[in-house]
Write a protein that holds these residues in place. Structure first.
Motif, short mmCIF file in Angstrom:
data_model
loop_
_atom_site.label_atom_id
_atom_site.label_comp_id
_atom_site.label_asym_id
_atom_site.label_seq_id
_atom_site.Cartn_x
_atom_site.Cartn_y
_atom_site.Cartn_z
N ALA A 41 0.81 -1.22 0.00
CA ALA A 41 0.00 0.00 0.00
C ALA A 41 0.85 1.27 0.00
CB ALA A 41 -0.93 0.01 1.20
N TYR A 42 2.07 1.21 0.49
CA TYR A 42 2.91 2.41 0.59
C TYR A 42 3.10 3.11 -0.76
CZ TYR A 42 6.78 5.48 1.69
OH TYR A 42 7.58 6.59 1.82
N PRO A 43 3.53 2.41 -1.83
CA PRO A 43 3.68 3.12 -3.11
C PRO A 43 2.35 3.60 -3.68
CG PRO A 43 4.33 0.82 -3.34
CD PRO A 43 4.03 1.05 -1.90
N LEU A 44 1.28 2.88 -3.39
CA LEU A 44 -0.03 3.32 -3.86
C LEU A 44 -0.45 4.61 -3.16
CD1 LEU A 44 -1.82 -0.14 -3.97
CD2 LEU A 44 -1.08 1.22 -5.91
N ASP A 45 -0.18 4.71 -1.87
CA ASP A 45 -0.48 5.94 -1.14
C ASP A 45 0.32 7.12 -1.69
OD1 ASP A 45 -2.34 4.76 0.55
OD2 ASP A 45 -0.86 4.31 2.10
N LYS A 46 1.59 6.89 -1.96
CA LYS A 46 2.43 7.97 -2.50
C LYS A 46 1.96 8.39 -3.89
CE LYS A 46 4.99 8.45 0.99
NZ LYS A 46 4.90 9.65 1.79
N THR A 47 1.51 7.43 -4.69
CA THR A 47 1.00 7.74 -6.02
C THR A 47 -0.27 8.59 -5.93
OG1 THR A 47 1.92 5.70 -6.89
CG2 THR A 47 0.20 6.76 -8.20
N ALA A 48 -1.17 8.19 -5.03
CA ALA A 48 -2.41 8.95 -4.85
C ALA A 48 -2.13 10.35 -4.34
CB ALA A 48 -3.34 8.21 -3.90
N ASP A 49 -1.15 10.48 -3.44
CA ASP A 49 -0.77 11.81 -2.95
C ASP A 49 -0.21 12.67 -4.08
OD1 ASP A 49 -1.57 11.15 -0.40
OD2 ASP A 49 0.46 10.66 0.30
N ALA A 50 0.57 12.06 -4.96
CA ALA A 50 1.13 12.81 -6.08
C ALA A 50 0.04 13.27 -7.05
CB ALA A 50 2.17 11.97 -6.81
N ILE A 51 -0.98 12.45 -7.23
CA ILE A 51 -2.07 12.81 -8.12
C ILE A 51 -2.85 13.99 -7.54
CG2 ILE A 51 -4.28 12.06 -9.08
CD1 ILE A 51 -3.04 9.26 -9.32
#
Length: 52
Positions: A41-51
């Motif tokens: 989930a960590y990279p997915l959270d970072k991706t969503a934050d970047a979006i």
């Protein structure tokens, strides 16, 4: 004329949450897995934050 441009920009920027929603749902689903969920989930959270 400027009100129409302002409204168009506001609508375009509000769409970021719509794009990030599936990534956030996938991240929340991955967090359910006991051991590896947070790692996945960590990279997915970072991706969503970047979006956003």
């Amino acid at each position: 004329m400027s009100a129409a441009v302002l409204l168009t920009v506001a609508v375009a920027l509000s769409g970021c949450g719509v794009v990030a929603f599936p990534v956030r749902v996938t991240s929340a689903t991955a967090k359910i897995v006991p051991v590896a969920g947070d790692v996945v989930a960590y990279p997915l959270d970072k991706t969503a934050d970047a979006i956003d």
